[in-house]
Design a protein around this motif. Sequence first.
Motif, PDB file in Angstrom:
ATOM      1  N   PRO A  26      -4.309   4.257  -4.961  1.00 40.85           N
ATOM      2  CA  PRO A  26      -5.353   4.874  -5.787  1.00 40.85           C
ATOM      3  C   PRO A  26      -5.477   4.244  -7.165  1.00 40.85           C
ATOM      4  CG  PRO A  26      -3.977   6.557  -4.747  1.00 40.85           C
ATOM      5  CD  PRO A  26      -3.295   5.234  -4.540  1.00 40.85           C
ATOM      6  N   TRP A  27      -4.344   4.103  -7.857  1.00 32.91           N
ATOM      7  CA  TRP A  27      -4.355   3.573  -9.220  1.00 32.91           C
ATOM      8  C   TRP A  27      -3.200   2.585  -9.372  1.00 32.91           C
ATOM      9  CZ3 TRP A  27      -4.414   8.902  -8.241  1.00 32.91           C
ATOM     10  CH2 TRP A  27      -5.683   9.494  -8.362  1.00 32.91           C
ATOM     11  N   PRO A  28      -3.424   1.307  -9.008  1.00 28.18           N
ATOM     12  CA  PRO A  28      -2.336   0.327  -9.069  1.00 28.18           C
ATOM     13  C   PRO A  28      -1.874   0.090 -10.501  1.00 28.18           C
ATOM     14  CG  PRO A  28      -4.435  -0.749  -8.635  1.00 28.18           C
ATOM     15  CD  PRO A  28      -4.685   0.724  -8.541  1.00 28.18           C
ATOM     16  N   PRO A  29      -0.577   0.152 -10.756  1.00 33.35           N
ATOM     17  CA  PRO A  29      -0.055  -0.023 -12.118  1.00 33.35           C
ATOM     18  C   PRO A  29      -0.448  -1.353 -12.747  1.00 33.35           C
ATOM     19  CG  PRO A  29       1.648   0.849 -10.663  1.00 33.35           C
ATOM     20  CD  PRO A  29       0.502   0.457  -9.789  1.00 33.35           C
ATOM     21  N   HIS A  30      -0.527  -2.420 -11.926  1.00 37.14           N
ATOM     22  CA  HIS A  30      -0.828  -3.744 -12.488  1.00 37.14           C
ATOM     23  C   HIS A  30      -2.298  -3.926 -12.817  1.00 37.14           C
ATOM     24  CE1 HIS A  30      -1.680  -4.236  -8.211  1.00 37.14           C
ATOM     25  NE2 HIS A  30      -2.393  -5.300  -8.509  1.00 37.14           N
ATOM     26  N   LYS A  31      -3.129  -2.925 -12.483  1.00 38.77           N
ATOM     27  CA  LYS A  31      -4.551  -3.009 -12.813  1.00 38.77           C
ATOM     28  C   LYS A  31      -4.967  -1.935 -13.811  1.00 38.77           C
ATOM     29  CE  LYS A  31      -5.991  -5.225  -8.512  1.00 38.77           C
ATOM     30  NZ  LYS A  31      -6.928  -5.200  -7.343  1.00 38.77           N
ATOM     31  N   ALA A  32      -3.992  -1.445 -14.558  1.00 36.13           N
ATOM     32  CA  ALA A  32      -4.281  -0.425 -15.567  1.00 36.13           C
ATOM     33  C   ALA A  32      -5.297  -0.970 -16.564  1.00 36.13           C
ATOM     34  CB  ALA A  32      -2.999  -0.025 -16.289  1.00 36.13           C
ATOM     35  N   GLY A  33      -6.310  -0.160 -16.851  1.00 35.49           N
ATOM     36  CA  GLY A  33      -7.343  -0.570 -17.792  1.00 35.49           C
ATOM     37  C   GLY A  33      -8.525  -1.259 -17.144  1.00 35.49           C
ATOM     38  N   TYR A  67       4.430   2.545  -7.160  1.00 38.30           N
ATOM     39  CA  TYR A  67       5.153   1.280  -7.064  1.00 38.30           C
ATOM     40  C   TYR A  67       5.514   0.998  -5.604  1.00 38.30           C
ATOM     41  CZ  TYR A  67       5.706   1.594 -12.146  1.00 38.30           C
ATOM     42  OH  TYR A  67       5.481   1.677 -13.498  1.00 38.30           O
ATOM     43  N   ALA A  68       5.480  -0.295  -5.244  1.00 33.39           N
ATOM     44  CA  ALA A  68       5.744  -0.682  -3.857  1.00 33.39           C
ATOM     45  C   ALA A  68       7.130  -0.258  -3.386  1.00 33.39           C
ATOM     46  CB  ALA A  68       5.576  -2.195  -3.707  1.00 33.39           C
ATOM     47  N   VAL A 126       7.733   1.905   0.095  1.00 34.09           N
ATOM     48  CA  VAL A 126       8.561   1.490   1.232  1.00 34.09           C
ATOM     49  C   VAL A 126       9.632   2.530   1.536  1.00 34.09           C
ATOM     50  CG1 VAL A 126      10.144  -0.265   2.105  1.00 34.09           C
ATOM     51  CG2 VAL A 126       8.113  -0.957   0.827  1.00 34.09           C
ATOM     52  N   LYS A 127      10.267   3.058   0.497  1.00 38.58           N
ATOM     53  CA  LYS A 127      11.315   4.057   0.711  1.00 38.58           C
ATOM     54  C   LYS A 127      10.752   5.322   1.360  1.00 38.58           C
ATOM     55  CE  LYS A 127      14.449   2.568  -2.995  1.00 38.58           C
ATOM     56  NZ  LYS A 127      15.068   2.927  -4.294  1.00 38.58           N
ATOM     57  N   LEU A 128       9.576   5.745   0.933  1.00 44.43           N
ATOM     58  CA  LEU A 128       8.949   6.927   1.531  1.00 44.43           C
ATOM     59  C   LEU A 128       8.571   6.674   2.992  1.00 44.43           C
ATOM     60  CD1 LEU A 128       6.709   8.065  -1.463  1.00 44.43           C
ATOM     61  CD2 LEU A 128       8.613   9.352  -0.455  1.00 44.43           C
ATOM     62  N   LEU A 129       8.101   5.473   3.291  1.00 42.20           N
ATOM     63  CA  LEU A 129       7.738   5.154   4.672  1.00 42.20           C
ATOM     64  C   LEU A 129       8.980   5.073   5.560  1.00 42.20           C
ATOM     65  CD1 LEU A 129       4.865   2.567   4.113  1.00 42.20           C
ATOM     66  CD2 LEU A 129       4.668   4.876   5.081  1.00 42.20           C
ATOM     67  N   TRP A 136       7.772  -7.453 -10.534  1.00 45.22           N
ATOM     68  CA  TRP A 136       7.449  -6.139  -9.982  1.00 45.22           C
ATOM     69  C   TRP A 136       8.449  -5.099 -10.493  1.00 45.22           C
ATOM     70  CZ3 TRP A 136       5.520  -5.836  -4.244  1.00 45.22           C
ATOM     71  CH2 TRP A 136       4.446  -6.717  -4.067  1.00 45.22           C
ATOM     72  N   HIS A 137       8.098  -3.840 -10.311  1.00 43.06           N
ATOM     73  CA  HIS A 137       8.985  -2.740 -10.666  1.00 43.06           C
ATOM     74  C   HIS A 137      10.168  -2.706  -9.702  1.00 43.06           C
ATOM     75  CE1 HIS A 137      10.146   1.190 -12.178  1.00 43.06           C
ATOM     76  NE2 HIS A 137      10.178   1.647 -10.937  1.00 43.06           N
ATOM     77  N   GLU A 138      11.385  -2.788 -10.232  1.00 40.96           N
ATOM     78  CA  GLU A 138      12.619  -2.776  -9.439  1.00 40.96           C
ATOM     79  C   GLU A 138      12.541  -3.746  -8.249  1.00 40.96           C
ATOM     80  OE1 GLU A 138      13.508   1.247  -8.361  1.00 40.96           O
ATOM     81  OE2 GLU A 138      13.884   1.868 -10.425  1.00 40.96           O
ATOM     82  N   PRO A 139      12.327  -5.020  -8.520  1.00 42.99           N
ATOM     83  CA  PRO A 139      12.127  -5.977  -7.424  1.00 42.99           C
ATOM     84  C   PRO A 139      13.321  -6.106  -6.478  1.00 42.99           C
ATOM     85  CG  PRO A 139      12.470  -7.125  -9.509  1.00 42.99           C
ATOM     86  CD  PRO A 139      12.292  -5.671  -9.836  1.00 42.99           C
ATOM     87  N   GLN A 140      14.545  -6.019  -7.011  1.00 41.47           N
ATOM     88  CA  GLN A 140      15.708  -6.127  -6.133  1.00 41.47           C
ATOM     89  C   GLN A 140      15.779  -4.941  -5.178  1.00 41.47           C
ATOM     90  OE1 GLN A 140      18.286  -8.836  -6.092  1.00 41.47           O
ATOM     91  NE2 GLN A 140      18.208  -7.842  -4.098  1.00 41.47           N
TER      92      GLN A 140
END
Length: 200
Positions: A39-46, A83-84, A88-91, A115-119
């Motif tokens: 819905p609202w991707p963090p990297h496209k804020a604004g 965040y991705a 993934v964790k929810l899926l 990315w957010h928490e890439p590891q």
Amino acid sequence: MRLGIFGGTFDPPHVGHLILATEAQYQLQLDRVLWVLTPWPPHKAGQAITPVEERLKLLCTALDDNADFELSRVDLDRQPPHYAVDTVKLLHKAYPATELVYLMGGDSLRDLPTWHEPQEFVLACDEIGVMDRPGREFDLTLLEATLPGLSGRVRFIEAPLLEISSTRLRSRIADGEPCRYYFLPTVYRLIEARKLYRNR
């Protein structure tokens, strides 16, 4: 069971998305592809983004006649930020004992360390399907040094070189340029009927 995760804003969803998802499903032997509308991707804020309700209608229309493609509401039914790694964790919770393969382009793989928490994201994915293009702009060896375990999860997909982007299509529609055949007929008719993307 092997499920692909194909996330994006899909603003709008076009034939390039469908072709790439089909290639990913075939080459990585995925049972289904889950399309995750953000819905609202963090990297496209604004940035100006079409209301999620409109994008959802377009995406559902695009996926309507393919039983191997399924809309996932994992991001739609939770509060931002989306965040991705959390997706993934929810899926994984929703589909236990299922291999999850996150699909992305080579540009996203290149930028993965930002990315957010890439590891955590890398560890959460069973595999990462990367749509490879000629003249790739990433060095997997260098990325592995930053994100241990990444190279063992990456699976490359030979993707056709499609110069189609949602950004360009929005501009074409706004400028009155022809774009009918960049979409499934049902999606194009919906865009026309709802007069979407007419103004930038």
